[in-house]
Design a protein around this motif. Structure first.
Motif, short mmCIF file in Angstrom:
data_model
loop_
_atom_site.label_atom_id
_atom_site.label_comp_id
_atom_site.label_asym_id
_atom_site.label_seq_id
_atom_site.Cartn_x
_atom_site.Cartn_y
_atom_site.Cartn_z
N HIS A 19 0.80 -1.22 0.00
CA HIS A 19 0.00 0.00 0.00
C HIS A 19 0.84 1.28 0.00
O HIS A 19 0.48 2.27 -0.61
CB HIS A 19 -0.93 -0.01 1.22
CG HIS A 19 -2.09 0.92 1.08
ND1 HIS A 19 -3.22 0.82 1.85
CD2 HIS A 19 -2.31 1.98 0.27
CE1 HIS A 19 -4.08 1.77 1.51
NE2 HIS A 19 -3.54 2.49 0.56
N PHE A 20 1.98 1.25 0.72
CA PHE A 20 2.75 2.48 0.91
C PHE A 20 4.21 2.27 0.50
O PHE A 20 4.70 1.14 0.46
CB PHE A 20 2.70 2.94 2.37
CG PHE A 20 1.31 3.14 2.89
CD1 PHE A 20 0.60 4.29 2.57
CD2 PHE A 20 0.70 2.19 3.69
CE1 PHE A 20 -0.69 4.48 3.05
CE2 PHE A 20 -0.57 2.37 4.17
CZ PHE A 20 -1.28 3.52 3.85
N HIS A 46 2.12 1.51 9.84
CA HIS A 46 1.39 0.89 8.72
C HIS A 46 1.95 -0.47 8.31
O HIS A 46 1.55 -0.99 7.26
CB HIS A 46 1.42 1.84 7.51
CG HIS A 46 0.75 3.15 7.75
ND1 HIS A 46 -0.62 3.29 7.78
CD2 HIS A 46 1.25 4.39 7.99
CE1 HIS A 46 -0.94 4.55 8.01
NE2 HIS A 46 0.17 5.24 8.15
N TYR A 373 9.08 -0.31 0.67
CA TYR A 373 7.66 -0.63 0.56
C TYR A 373 7.18 -1.32 1.84
O TYR A 373 7.91 -2.10 2.47
CB TYR A 373 7.42 -1.56 -0.63
CG TYR A 373 7.50 -0.88 -1.97
CD1 TYR A 373 6.36 -0.64 -2.73
CD2 TYR A 373 8.72 -0.46 -2.49
CE1 TYR A 373 6.43 -0.01 -3.96
CE2 TYR A 373 8.80 0.18 -3.72
CZ TYR A 373 7.65 0.39 -4.46
OH TYR A 373 7.72 1.03 -5.68
N GLY A 375 3.13 -2.20 4.23
CA GLY A 375 1.67 -2.14 4.23
C GLY A 375 1.03 -3.25 3.43
O GLY A 375 0.29 -2.98 2.48
N GLN A 410 4.24 7.89 0.90
CA GLN A 410 3.28 8.11 -0.17
C GLN A 410 2.62 6.79 -0.54
O GLN A 410 3.15 5.71 -0.27
CB GLN A 410 3.98 8.71 -1.39
CG GLN A 410 5.17 7.92 -1.90
CD GLN A 410 5.96 8.65 -2.95
OE1 GLN A 410 5.85 8.36 -4.14
NE2 GLN A 410 6.76 9.61 -2.50
N GLU A 411 1.44 6.89 -1.15
CA GLU A 411 0.76 5.68 -1.58
C GLU A 411 1.46 5.08 -2.78
O GLU A 411 1.93 5.79 -3.67
CB GLU A 411 -0.70 5.98 -1.91
CG GLU A 411 -1.57 6.22 -0.70
CD GLU A 411 -3.04 5.97 -0.98
OE1 GLU A 411 -3.34 5.43 -2.06
OE2 GLU A 411 -3.87 6.29 -0.12
N ASN A 412 1.53 3.78 -2.81
CA ASN A 412 2.13 3.07 -3.93
C ASN A 412 1.22 3.28 -5.15
O ASN A 412 0.05 2.87 -5.13
CB ASN A 412 2.26 1.59 -3.59
CG ASN A 412 2.78 0.76 -4.74
OD1 ASN A 412 3.31 1.30 -5.73
ND2 ASN A 412 2.65 -0.55 -4.62
N TYR A 415 -0.63 0.23 -6.33
CA TYR A 415 -1.37 -0.55 -5.35
C TYR A 415 -2.73 -0.95 -5.91
O TYR A 415 -3.52 -0.12 -6.38
CB TYR A 415 -1.57 0.25 -4.07
CG TYR A 415 -2.43 -0.44 -3.05
CD1 TYR A 415 -2.01 -1.59 -2.42
CD2 TYR A 415 -3.69 0.08 -2.73
CE1 TYR A 415 -2.80 -2.22 -1.48
CE2 TYR A 415 -4.49 -0.54 -1.78
CZ TYR A 415 -4.05 -1.69 -1.17
OH TYR A 415 -4.83 -2.31 -0.24
#
Length: 468
Positions: A19-20, A46, A373, A375, A410-412, A415
């Motif tokens: 996710h992140f 997270h 990476y 989450g 930040q968001e991947n 994702y």
């Protein structure tokens, strides 16, 4: 070209479940070198409890092998060792003082022992409830004396609390002779008994008189123990760091006679809490509990540790212990239960977490972007041969890895993205539609077969699309 595109797509598909990410700044890497990235509160918050979802990726390319390492260090151990001495003289001084001359007799040491400088003097006495000022002087020839330490206090406050300090700390000093001067060696103490006198006239009491009893007490010294500090390599211990808490709330419970401190954290690997308070002269037991799931759904409070916090500020004594320790724990919510008894609640002004430090250790190349990476609740811990290789490189090189900083979370961007056949199969919506289509075709086939059987039963003939 097609192969490169396929590889990029495969790498992208591999990381779509995370996710992140945090970009890693590799500008400090000038050549291929060992590098390390410390995990921060955002990563802890997270990531999985076991950190099994931590991954390192080379830009938009493949996964990078790494070692998840708890930072440790070799601890130096200090051991007190008695230095042989003999009393060379004792005399009374003006102003209610005594002077004790002590000679160091190092010849009594074994031939293999390394002489130690004097670092402390322990005053052994059977007395209780006292406070004395101590000064120490040193000399090489017994003629010229120079101060080593002055104004040190030895004390025993057993009358008020189990607090005692009979050690005189001093800088490491390698001299053959010392003079120890103690002030106020004779004191006057009030007895717990009172002398009562009653005058009687004609069988009737005329007056009562109460007199307190004052006793003189000399400060009895059994011996002075001179100590040297020997250093040696101790056990390997974890490196700890302070972690600010996300928030805390203090609430006194008069009925249960405790104060509850609710603490919210970012799920760092904590092993203690340090409290801040303006209160003084207290000693209280503390229980630490963490909110943990019991059956996967319901969360309950579980004890993780206990200890005692205290602050002593009395006369020349200033002692503070405000840290409560427990085994490493990762939880979002904690509570500290401070046992107040009948005492007023403490004035608590702050809480700080104390925990271990984890970092990712890997081989970095100059000019190569990396991403951290995390989450992914379903991720399994990776298995690399890097654990042996990187550990051996670090031990053989004897150098510390280059510390790299992780950027903002930040968001991947990849994702949940559906890529390739495996992505389609893992997507719940796609899989549901496919199953519905399969079930629809199967139902149609069964219905068609049933109708053929019914036609055959009614006419006794073989359906036209089947061989006779």
């Amino acid at each position: 070209m097609a192969l490169a595109a396929w590889c990029a797509g495969a790498a992208e598909a591999e990381f779509r479940a995370w996710h992140f990410l945090k970009p890693v700044d590799t500008a400090r890497v000038s050549r291929e070198d060992l590098a390390a990235v410390k995990l921060d509160p955002e990563v802890y918050l997270h990531s999985r409890a076991d950190l099994a979802d931590i991954r390192l990726r080379q830009g938009d390319g493949p996964e990078l092998p790494f070692v998840l390492e708890k930072q440790q260090r070799q601890r130096t151990r200090f051991t007190d060792e008695v230095i042989p001495t003999e009393v060379a003289g004792l005399k009374e001084l003006e102003g209610n003082r005594i002077e004790i001359t002590v000679r160091v007799t190092r010849q009594t040491l074994s031939a293999t022992a390394i002489p130690l400088p004097v670092s402390a003097i322990r005053v052994e006495t059977p007395l209780r409830d006292y406070e004395k000022q101590v000064a120490v002087f040193g000399s090489r020839d017994g003629v010229h004396w120079a101060p080593v330490v002055q104004g040190q206090t030895i004390f025993d406050y057993s009358r008020y609390m189990d607090v005692r300090g009979n050690r005189v700390e001093m800088p490491d000093t390698d001299l053959p002779m010392y003079r120890v001067v103690l002030d106020n060696v004779t004191d006057l103490q009030s007895s717990v008994f009172v002398e009562l006198t009653r005058q009687v006239r004609g069988g009737e009491p005329v007056s009562d008189e109460a007199r307190g009893v004052i006793s003189r007490r000399d400060f009895r010294i059994d011996r002075l123990v001179f100590l040297g500090r020997r250093t040696s390599e101790g056990e390997v211990t974890d490196i700890e760091a302070d972690y600010p808490v996300s928030g805390f709330k203090v609430q006194a419970n008069a009925a249960k006679k405790w104060t509850e401190v609710a603490v919210t954290t970012a799920r760092e690997p904590l092993c203690g809490f340090t409290l801040a308070t303006t209160s003084r002269n207290f000693s209280r037991a503390v229980r630490v509990q963490a909110l943990r799931p019991t059956d996967g759904v319901v969360e309950t409070w579980a004890d993780v540790g206990a200890g005692t916090i205290e602050v002593l500020a009395f006369r020349s004594v200033n002692r503070s212990e405000l840290t409560v320790r427990f085994p490493e724990t990762r939880a979002r919510e904690y509570r500290l239960l401070i046992q107040d008894g009948d005492s007023p609640p403490l004035d608590l002004t702050g809480v700080t977490g104390l925990g271990n430090v984890y970092r990712v250790l890997f081989l970095a190349s100059p000019g190569t972007a990396c991403g951290l990476y995390f989450g992914n609740d379903r991720a399994q811990a990776p298995v690399y041969d890097a654990a042996q290789v990187l550990g051996r490189l670090q031990r053989q090189s004897g150098i510390d890895p280059v510390e790299l900083a992780a950027g903002p979370m930040q968001e991947n961007p990849g994702y949940g993205r559906i890529t390739g056949l495996s992505g389609l199969l893992e997507n719940r919506l796609t899989l549901g539609v496919a199953m519905a289509l399969v079930l629809g075709v199967l139902a149609w086939a069964i219905l068609r077969a049933v109708k053929r059987i019914e036609t055959m039963d009614d006419t006794g003939a073989t359906p036209p699309d089947q061989p006779s």
